[in-house]
Each structure stands twice: as structure tokens, then as C-alpha cells.
Design a protein around this motif. Structure first.
Motif, PDB file in Angstrom:
ATOM      1  N   ARG A  57     -26.705 -58.729 -90.201  1.00  0.00           N
ATOM      2  CA  ARG A  57     -26.007 -59.892 -89.602  1.00  0.00           C
ATOM      3  C   ARG A  57     -25.558 -59.441 -89.050  1.00  0.00           C
ATOM      4  N   LYS A  58     -24.332 -59.546 -88.107  1.00  0.00           N
ATOM      5  CA  LYS A  58     -23.175 -59.088 -87.513  1.00  0.00           C
ATOM      6  C   LYS A  58     -21.720 -59.561 -88.034  1.00  0.00           C
ATOM      7  N   PRO A  59     -20.955 -59.087 -88.673  1.00  0.00           N
ATOM      8  CA  PRO A  59     -19.727 -59.511 -89.471  1.00  0.00           C
ATOM      9  C   PRO A  59     -18.654 -59.508 -87.927  1.00  0.00           C
ATOM     10  N   GLU A  60     -17.928 -60.555 -87.934  1.00  0.00           N
ATOM     11  CA  GLU A  60     -17.493 -60.171 -86.838  1.00  0.00           C
ATOM     12  C   GLU A  60     -15.778 -59.619 -87.482  1.00  0.00           C
ATOM     13  N   PRO A  61     -15.393 -58.900 -86.362  1.00  0.00           N
ATOM     14  CA  PRO A  61     -14.190 -57.812 -87.143  1.00  0.00           C
ATOM     15  C   PRO A  61     -12.904 -58.360 -87.221  1.00  0.00           C
ATOM     16  N   VAL A  62     -12.578 -57.637 -88.220  1.00  0.00           N
ATOM     17  CA  VAL A  62     -11.129 -58.040 -88.415  1.00  0.00           C
ATOM     18  C   VAL A  62     -10.102 -57.163 -87.948  1.00  0.00           C
ATOM     19  N   LEU A  63      -9.227 -57.890 -87.871  1.00  0.00           N
ATOM     20  CA  LEU A  63      -7.758 -56.735 -87.104  1.00  0.00           C
ATOM     21  C   LEU A  63      -7.220 -57.174 -88.575  1.00  0.00           C
ATOM     22  N   GLN A  64      -6.217 -55.336 -88.494  1.00  0.00           N
ATOM     23  CA  GLN A  64      -5.488 -55.218 -89.870  1.00  0.00           C
ATOM     24  C   GLN A  64      -4.645 -54.330 -88.909  1.00  0.00           C
ATOM     25  N   PRO A  65      -2.996 -54.308 -89.696  1.00  0.00           N
ATOM     26  CA  PRO A  65      -2.246 -53.768 -89.017  1.00  0.00           C
ATOM     27  C   PRO A  65      -2.457 -52.014 -89.161  1.00  0.00           C
ATOM     28  N   LEU A  66      -2.469 -51.114 -89.069  1.00  0.00           N
ATOM     29  CA  LEU A  66      -2.191 -49.729 -89.249  1.00  0.00           C
ATOM     30  C   LEU A  66      -1.133 -49.726 -89.384  1.00  0.00           C
ATOM     31  N   VAL A  67       0.207 -49.659 -89.424  1.00  0.00           N
ATOM     32  CA  VAL A  67       1.477 -49.642 -90.251  1.00  0.00           C
ATOM     33  C   VAL A  67       1.174 -51.048 -91.960  1.00  0.00           C
ATOM     34  N   ARG A  68       0.647 -50.910 -92.804  1.00  0.00           N
ATOM     35  CA  ARG A  68       1.029 -52.405 -93.878  1.00  0.00           C
ATOM     36  C   ARG A  68       2.203 -52.434 -94.163  1.00  0.00           C
ATOM     37  N   THR A  69       2.963 -53.218 -94.712  1.00  0.00           N
ATOM     38  CA  THR A  69       4.244 -53.425 -95.252  1.00  0.00           C
ATOM     39  C   THR A  69       3.730 -54.272 -97.345  1.00  0.00           C
ATOM     40  N   HIS A  70       4.250 -53.852 -97.511  1.00  0.00           N
ATOM     41  CA  HIS A  70       3.868 -53.915 -99.556  1.00  0.00           C
ATOM     42  C   HIS A  70       4.271 -55.357 -99.399  1.00  0.00           C
ATOM     43  N   PRO A  71       3.790 -55.970-100.031  1.00  0.00           N
ATOM     44  CA  PRO A  71       4.582 -57.603-100.134  1.00  0.00           C
ATOM     45  C   PRO A  71       5.494 -57.916-101.331  1.00  0.00           C
ATOM     46  N   ASP A  72       5.093 -57.043-102.435  1.00  0.00           N
ATOM     47  CA  ASP A  72       6.373 -56.805-103.421  1.00  0.00           C
ATOM     48  C   ASP A  72       7.365 -56.032-103.441  1.00  0.00           C
ATOM     49  N   ASN A  73       7.431 -55.062-102.188  1.00  0.00           N
ATOM     50  CA  ASN A  73       8.556 -54.116-102.258  1.00  0.00           C
ATOM     51  C   ASN A  73       8.849 -53.871-100.682  1.00  0.00           C
ATOM     52  N   GLY A  74       8.450 -53.959 -99.828  1.00  0.00           N
ATOM     53  CA  GLY A  74       8.669 -53.690 -98.211  1.00  0.00           C
ATOM     54  C   GLY A  74       8.117 -52.677 -98.138  1.00  0.00           C
ATOM     55  N   ALA A  75       8.122 -51.650 -98.728  1.00  0.00           N
ATOM     56  CA  ALA A  75       7.211 -50.014 -98.444  1.00  0.00           C
ATOM     57  C   ALA A  75       6.267 -50.506 -97.554  1.00  0.00           C
ATOM     58  N   LYS A  76       6.360 -49.235 -96.652  1.00  0.00           N
ATOM     59  CA  LYS A  76       5.328 -49.326 -95.634  1.00  0.00           C
ATOM     60  C   LYS A  76       4.311 -48.122 -95.745  1.00  0.00           C
TER      61      LYS A  76
END
Length: 158
Positions: A57-76
Motif C-alpha cells: 500500500r502507498k502510505p500518504e506522505p507526512v510533513l515534518q519540520p526540518l528544525v524541531r522544537t523540543h516540547p519540554d525545553n524549547g531547544a531546537k
């Protein structure tokens, strides 16, 4: 089970890699999104098979940020998978892979890598929100290497 030697796992600190980037690159990549698929067609490791052929089956593409922000400490941290990224939104696959390869070259440096040499009974935990990992295939492929992996569901990246 472990081979007599080799088979280590490398974990790259993608938060430290991001912090070491020049400010101009940080500004350029901030807000970029990656399009993620089973296996990106521009990847150097592309098998030539479609996701459909590999998974039935062909799963749908998923968008992700290239730079992710950590939800607990805000670090990138840099956040991408070099094989599963089809492209960066607004860039074609080849341009995207060129940028990702540059980011990999800047990230996969000894000062950002922890190399774990496995011993029976070891448990290694890392945070995939700020790390990238890979196995070293420096052992006899006829030797047996068995590791168990547990993935904990997390929040949507931002």
C-alpha cells in the motif's frame, strides 16, 4: 545475541549539530518542512521500488519540520531522515537531498556522536526528537545480531 566484535550503534546529538550551524544556515532552514515517505526517491539508498511495492500500500506522505522544537525545553534540533525524506517543501528532490547532505556532513561529526559498543544486557535510550542513530555494519554478516527496539508514541513535531 551479539557478534564477537563490531555492530555498534552511533547516536548523533542533532541539537548540538543545530547549535553549531552558522546563523545564516539556521535562518535559511527555519520553517522548512520535509515531505516524508517510506523511501525517498532521491536518496542515495533508493532501492528503485515504490513504497507500494514494498508495503503493498502507498502510505500518504507526512510533513515534518526540518528544525524541531523540543516540547519540554524549547531547544531546537535538526529533524530529518535522509532516506525517508522525499523532498523539502518548495524544493525538488535533488535540491532537497543536496541540502540534507550538507546538513548531514555538518552534523555527523565526532564531537556530536556517541558510539555505543554493545554488551549483553545493555539498554540504550535516546530521544528521537533530538537524535539520529545508525548501526555500524562492521561485523561478519554471518554473525547474529539481535536487538529489541521499543518506540514510545510522542507528540506531533513542531
Amino acid at each position: 545475541a551479539l557478534p564477537p566484535s563490531g555492530g555498534d550503534t552511533a547516536v548523533v546529538n542533532m541539537r548540538a549539530a543545530y547549535a553549531a550551524l552558522p546563523d545564516a544556515i539556521k535562518q535559511n532552514i527555519q520553517g522548512m518542512k520535509t515531505v516524508n515517505v517510506f523511501q525517498g526517491s532521491a536518496s542515495a539508498r533508493y532501492s528503485g521500488q515504490s513504497a507500494d511495492a514494498q508495503t503493498k500500500r502507498k502510505p500518504e506522505p507526512v510533513l515534518q519540520p526540518l528544525v524541531r522544537t523540543h516540547p519540554d525545553n524549547g531547544a531546537k534540533a535538526l529533524y530529518f531522515h535522509p532516506v525517508k525524506t522525499e523532498n523539502i517543501v518548495g524544493m525538488n528532490a535533488a535540491e532537497s537531498q543536496a541540502l540534507l547532505n550538507d546538513l548531514l556532513e555538518r552534523s555527523v561529526r565526532n564531537e556530536f556522536i556517541y558510539r555505543h559498543q554493545w554488551r549483553k544486557g545493555d539498554m540504550l535510550i535516546w530521544d528521537n526528537r533530538a537524535a539520529m542513530h545508525r548501526a555500524y555494519f562492521d561485523y561478519d554478516p554471518g554473525e547474529y545480531r539481535l536487538l529489541y527496539r521499543v518506540i514510545v508514541r510522542g507528540e506531533l513535531p513542531f
